[in-house]
Design a protein around this motif. Structure first.
Motif, mmCIF file in Angstrom:
data_model
loop_
_atom_site.group_PDB
_atom_site.id
_atom_site.type_symbol
_atom_site.label_atom_id
_atom_site.label_comp_id
_atom_site.label_asym_id
_atom_site.label_seq_id
_atom_site.Cartn_x
_atom_site.Cartn_y
_atom_site.Cartn_z
ATOM 1 N N ALA A 84 70.057 -55.824 -24.346
ATOM 2 C CA ALA A 84 69.627 -54.717 -25.194
ATOM 3 C C ALA A 84 68.636 -53.818 -24.475
ATOM 4 C CB ALA A 84 69.006 -55.262 -26.487
ATOM 5 N N LEU A 85 67.689 -54.429 -23.797
ATOM 6 C CA LEU A 85 66.680 -53.642 -23.090
ATOM 7 C C LEU A 85 67.301 -52.870 -21.936
ATOM 8 C CD1 LEU A 85 63.703 -52.901 -22.836
ATOM 9 C CD2 LEU A 85 63.379 -54.935 -21.415
ATOM 10 N N GLY A 86 68.195 -53.520 -21.185
ATOM 11 C CA GLY A 86 68.813 -52.859 -20.042
ATOM 12 C C GLY A 86 69.743 -51.731 -20.438
ATOM 13 N N LEU A 87 70.521 -51.924 -21.524
ATOM 14 C CA LEU A 87 71.497 -50.912 -21.946
ATOM 15 C C LEU A 87 70.858 -49.830 -22.808
ATOM 16 C CD1 LEU A 87 74.388 -49.892 -22.095
ATOM 17 C CD2 LEU A 87 74.813 -51.518 -23.942
ATOM 18 N N ALA A 88 70.311 -50.235 -23.952
ATOM 19 C CA ALA A 88 69.715 -49.253 -24.867
ATOM 20 C C ALA A 88 68.467 -48.621 -24.265
ATOM 21 C CB ALA A 88 69.379 -49.920 -26.207
ATOM 22 N N GLY A 89 67.714 -49.395 -23.501
ATOM 23 C CA GLY A 89 66.505 -48.861 -22.891
ATOM 24 C C GLY A 89 66.799 -47.675 -21.997
ATOM 25 N N LEU A 90 67.885 -47.742 -21.234
ATOM 26 C CA LEU A 90 68.239 -46.635 -20.350
ATOM 27 C C LEU A 90 68.734 -45.430 -21.139
ATOM 28 C CD1 LEU A 90 69.931 -48.300 -17.253
ATOM 29 C CD2 LEU A 90 67.721 -47.145 -17.385
ATOM 30 N N VAL A 91 69.385 -45.669 -22.271
ATOM 31 C CA VAL A 91 69.820 -44.555 -23.119
ATOM 32 C C VAL A 91 68.611 -43.742 -23.576
ATOM 33 C CG1 VAL A 91 70.862 -43.930 -25.331
ATOM 34 C CG2 VAL A 91 71.925 -45.689 -23.901
ATOM 35 N N TYR A 92 67.596 -44.433 -24.071
ATOM 36 C CA TYR A 92 66.403 -43.736 -24.570
ATOM 37 C C TYR A 92 65.585 -43.144 -23.426
ATOM 38 C CZ TYR A 92 67.402 -45.578 -29.189
ATOM 39 O OH TYR A 92 68.004 -45.856 -30.389
ATOM 40 N N TRP A 93 65.568 -43.836 -22.281
ATOM 41 C CA TRP A 93 64.849 -43.303 -21.117
ATOM 42 C C TRP A 93 65.507 -42.015 -20.623
ATOM 43 C CZ3 TRP A 93 60.482 -43.342 -18.560
ATOM 44 C CH2 TRP A 93 60.444 -42.885 -17.249
ATOM 45 N N ASP A 94 66.839 -42.006 -20.577
ATOM 46 C CA ASP A 94 67.568 -40.824 -20.137
ATOM 47 C C ASP A 94 67.308 -39.662 -21.085
ATOM 48 O OD1 ASP A 94 69.272 -39.495 -18.392
ATOM 49 O OD2 ASP A 94 71.035 -39.941 -19.592
ATOM 50 N N ARG A 95 67.272 -39.936 -22.399
ATOM 51 C CA ARG A 95 66.989 -38.894 -23.371
ATOM 52 C C ARG A 95 65.569 -38.360 -23.206
ATOM 53 N NH1 ARG A 95 67.828 -40.382 -29.591
ATOM 54 N NH2 ARG A 95 69.987 -40.421 -28.860
ATOM 55 N N PHE A 96 64.624 -39.280 -22.965
ATOM 56 C CA PHE A 96 63.226 -38.874 -22.773
ATOM 57 C C PHE A 96 63.079 -37.979 -21.551
ATOM 58 C CE2 PHE A 96 59.326 -39.849 -20.347
ATOM 59 C CZ PHE A 96 58.386 -39.299 -21.199
#
Length: 274
Positions: A84-96
């Protein structure tokens, strides 16, 4: 074999990743070559997702077979959290990062230039290359733990075989890192390639050092889960690039080639009984 010699061999295994990085310096590759490079990278990364998840699930699977429910629950929970952290975390990081870049552009040309130079990468392709290197680095840290653990338990021959296998594997991973840059026709500097190689390959050495003094399945599962999630995110992004290229037949065959390369370079590790 001394611990310093094992550490040196771990470093060599990690830094073979530099063998594939110079492909990123190709000058203006043709559209079909760009699509092919992107597709081969997808195939390699798909193999890595399978490889990483198999290794991460193995301790939990063994615990379930032995009816060690506490170990199984803890291992499964750590794996799910890492994914969850590796997949969703990158989604939110990319958006940020996208919002931050947009704010910089809205402040005028001068502020935009400063904001752009402040970023570690200057484009979507560069961001993908950095994400791939980070995901592979997490994966390679877990590989380094395996090398160090084998040496710590006295299985030197296994440790050496792991070093050879991971070294061959890392050589193809270097190509996977720079494929998005080559696919977009961007030519990174040698300094950028050196940094990407350090991010992707350096953790093998670090993991070897840690693994010689710490044997811990949960730690290994955590890093493998993070690696699998981050690599899966990048695969999704690269598939979008492949669809835009509109070269379905070429993409299909090159993805297959990437998968076969992954299995081929993993053969030595499999022969070692891992």
């Amino acid at each position: 074999m001394s611990s310093s010699q094992i550490a040196l061999l771990g470093a060599i295994a990690g830094f073979t990743i530099y063998l594939g990085l110079p492909i990123g310096r190709l000058r203006s590759p043709a559209p079909r070559l760009r699509a092919g490079l992107n597709a081969v990278a997808i195939g390699i990364l798909i193999f890595l997702v399978w490889d990483v998840l198999s290794a991460a699930w193995e301790p939990t699977d063994a615990a379930l077979s032995d009816h060690h429910w506490g170990t199984a629950i803890s291992g499964g929970t750590v794996l799910a959290a890492g994914l969850a952290l590796g997949l969703a975390g990158l989604v939110y990081w990319d958006r940020f990062m996208g919002r931050r870049k947009s704010r910089g552009l809205s402040k005028g040309p001068g502020a935009a230039a400063v904001s752009e130079l402040a970023q570690p990468t200057r484009s979507k392709a560069g961001s993908l290359a950095l994400m791939i290197a980070t995901g592979i680095g997490l994966h390679n840290f877990a590989e380094g733990l395996a090398i160090g653990n084998s040496a710590a338990t006295g299985e030197i021959s296994l440790a050496v075989l792991l070093i050879i296998g991971f070294g061959l594997h890392n050589a193809t991973e270097g190509f996977g890192i720079v494929a998005p840059l080559a696919a977009e026709g961007e030519r990174p500097s040698w300094g950028t390639l050196a940094l990407l190689g350090l991010i992707g390959g350096g953790p093998t050495f670090a993991g070897t050092l840690v693994g010689q003094h710490l044997v811990n399945d949960i730690l290994s599962i955590a890093f493998l889960g993070l690696a699998a999630g981050s690599i899966l995110y990048v695969v999704i992004e690269l598939l979008a690039v492949a669809r835009r290229a509109a070269l379905k037949e070429l993409t299909t065959w090159m993805i297959l080639l990437g998968l076969l390369l992954g299995f081929a370079t993993d053969a030595v590790v499999t022969a070692a009984g891992v």
